[in-house]
Design an enzyme around this catalytic site. Sequence first.
Site, PDB file in Angstrom:
ATOM      1  CG  HIS A 142      37.623   9.157  17.200  1.00 25.00           C
ATOM      2  ND1 HIS A 142      38.864   8.629  17.482  1.00 25.00           N
ATOM      3  CD2 HIS A 142      37.517  10.279  17.945  1.00 25.00           C
ATOM      4  CE1 HIS A 142      39.482   9.401  18.364  1.00 25.00           C
ATOM      5  NE2 HIS A 142      38.692  10.415  18.672  1.00 25.00           N
ATOM      6  CG  MET A 145      35.288  14.806  25.982  1.00 20.43           C
ATOM      7  SD  MET A 145      35.052  16.421  25.237  1.00 20.43           S
ATOM      8  CE  MET A 145      35.657  16.105  23.570  1.00 20.43           C
ATOM      9  CB  SER A 162      34.977  12.282  16.036  1.00 21.87           C
ATOM     10  OG  SER A 162      34.472  12.644  17.306  1.00 21.87           O
ATOM     11  CG  HIS A 201      40.389  10.299  22.156  1.00 24.72           C
ATOM     12  ND1 HIS A 201      40.385  11.475  21.419  1.00 24.72           N
ATOM     13  CD2 HIS A 201      41.359  10.459  23.090  1.00 24.72           C
ATOM     14  CE1 HIS A 201      41.298  12.293  21.883  1.00 24.72           C
ATOM     15  NE2 HIS A 201      41.896  11.719  22.905  1.00 24.72           N
ATOM     16  CG  ASP A 218      41.100  13.389  17.560  1.00 28.99           C
ATOM     17  OD1 ASP A 218      40.286  14.053  16.907  1.00 28.99           O
ATOM     18  OD2 ASP A 218      40.825  12.812  18.631  1.00 28.99           O
TER      19      ASP A 218
HETATM   20  C1  DX5 Z   1      38.496  16.781  20.366  1.00 34.91           C
HETATM   21  C2  DX5 Z   1      38.201  15.387  19.924  1.00 34.91           C
HETATM   22  C3  DX5 Z   1      38.160  15.188  18.444  1.00 34.91           C
HETATM   23  C4  DX5 Z   1      37.137  15.999  17.735  1.00 34.91           C
HETATM   24  C5  DX5 Z   1      37.545  16.191  16.316  1.00 34.91           C
HETATM   25  O1  DX5 Z   1      38.736  16.827  21.729  1.00 34.91           O
HETATM   26  O2  DX5 Z   1      39.151  14.481  20.434  1.00 34.91           O
HETATM   27  O3  DX5 Z   1      37.992  13.813  18.128  1.00 34.91           O
HETATM   28  O4  DX5 Z   1      35.878  15.403  17.752  1.00 34.91           O
HETATM   29  O5  DX5 Z   1      36.616  17.053  15.729  1.00 34.91           O
HETATM   30  P1  DX5 Z   1      37.036  18.021  14.536  1.00 34.91           P
HETATM   31  O6  DX5 Z   1      37.393  17.163  13.378  1.00 34.91           O
HETATM   32  O7  DX5 Z   1      35.812  18.860  14.315  1.00 34.91           O
HETATM   33  O8  DX5 Z   1      38.214  18.838  15.015  1.00 34.91           O
HETATM   34 ZN    ZN Z   2      39.140  12.244  19.681  1.00 32.50          ZN
END
Ligand code: DX5
Ligand code: ZN
Length: 216
Positions: free
Chosen positions: A34, A38, A9, A67, A176
Site C-alpha cells: 500500500h 499525500m 503501508s 492511495h 485503512d
Molecule cells: C493514513 C494512511 C494509512 C496509514 C495507515 O492517511 O492512508 O494507509 O498509513 O497506518 P496505520 O496502520 O498506522 O494507521
Molecule cells: Zn492509505
Amino acid sequence: MNRPIIAPSILSADFSNMGKAIDDITASGAEWVHMDIMDGGFVPPITFGAKMAADLRVRTKLPFDVHLMTQTPQNLLNDFAAAGADYISFHTESVSRPLHVIRKIKQLGKKAGISIIPATPVSAISNILPFVDLVLVMTVNPGYGGQSCITECFTKVENLTRQRLERGINFLISVDGGINETTAKQAAAAGADVLVTGSAFFNAADKTAIVQKLRG
Ligand code: DX5
Ligand code: ZN
C-alpha cells in the site's frame, strides 16, 4: 469469510531504506504493497510520488495499491500507471466528477478504487459502486499513520458488503487506519477483503507473525 488480503503501508517504513521495506513486505507473506500519496493540500503532509513507485517496482512482484490523498488525483494517473501501480484509489471528496477519474484509470489498464474519509457516508458513492474495483474505507482521518481506528466506520463496511450482495455488483472492500490484531477481526467480520496496515506491520519485530495474526 475469505482470507483477507494484507496490504502493509510503506508510510510507516523508514524512508531512508524503502527498498528494504519492500523486501520485508514480500518476505512476510503479505499480498499487496500500500502506497500513501499525500500532497500537502488534501492532507497536510507530503510523502512521495510516482518515481518512488517506479524505483520500487523492480523489487517485488506484489501488486502496488496506490492511495491518492491529493487534491487533483487526475493529474497523477498517467505517472502512477507508468510506474507500475495495479490499483489506483482516490478520494471522492477531492473531485467533482469521480466517474471521469474512474474511467481514466481504467483506460490506463488499472484497477480503480474510490476512497471515503470517516465523515463521508456510503450514500455519497452509491451511484458509482458498479464502476469501481475497490472501495477504500478510511477508518482514521487521512494524513498520518499510527492513529486509533474509528470503529464506527465498520458499519460502512457492513453497508457496502450488503449492497454488493443485494445489487449483484463486485468490488473489493478495503479498510485503512488503525488496523491491528483486534480491529482486523472486526473489519473482517464486517466484510472487509483488504486490510491496510502501517504501524502494526512496521513496528512488529516478527513480520511474518503479524501478517498471520492480522489474517485472523
Ligand atoms: C493514513 C494512511 C494509512 C496509514 C495507515 O492517511 O492512508 O494507509 O498509513 O497506518 P496505520 O496502520 O498506522 O494507521
Ligand atoms: Zn492509505
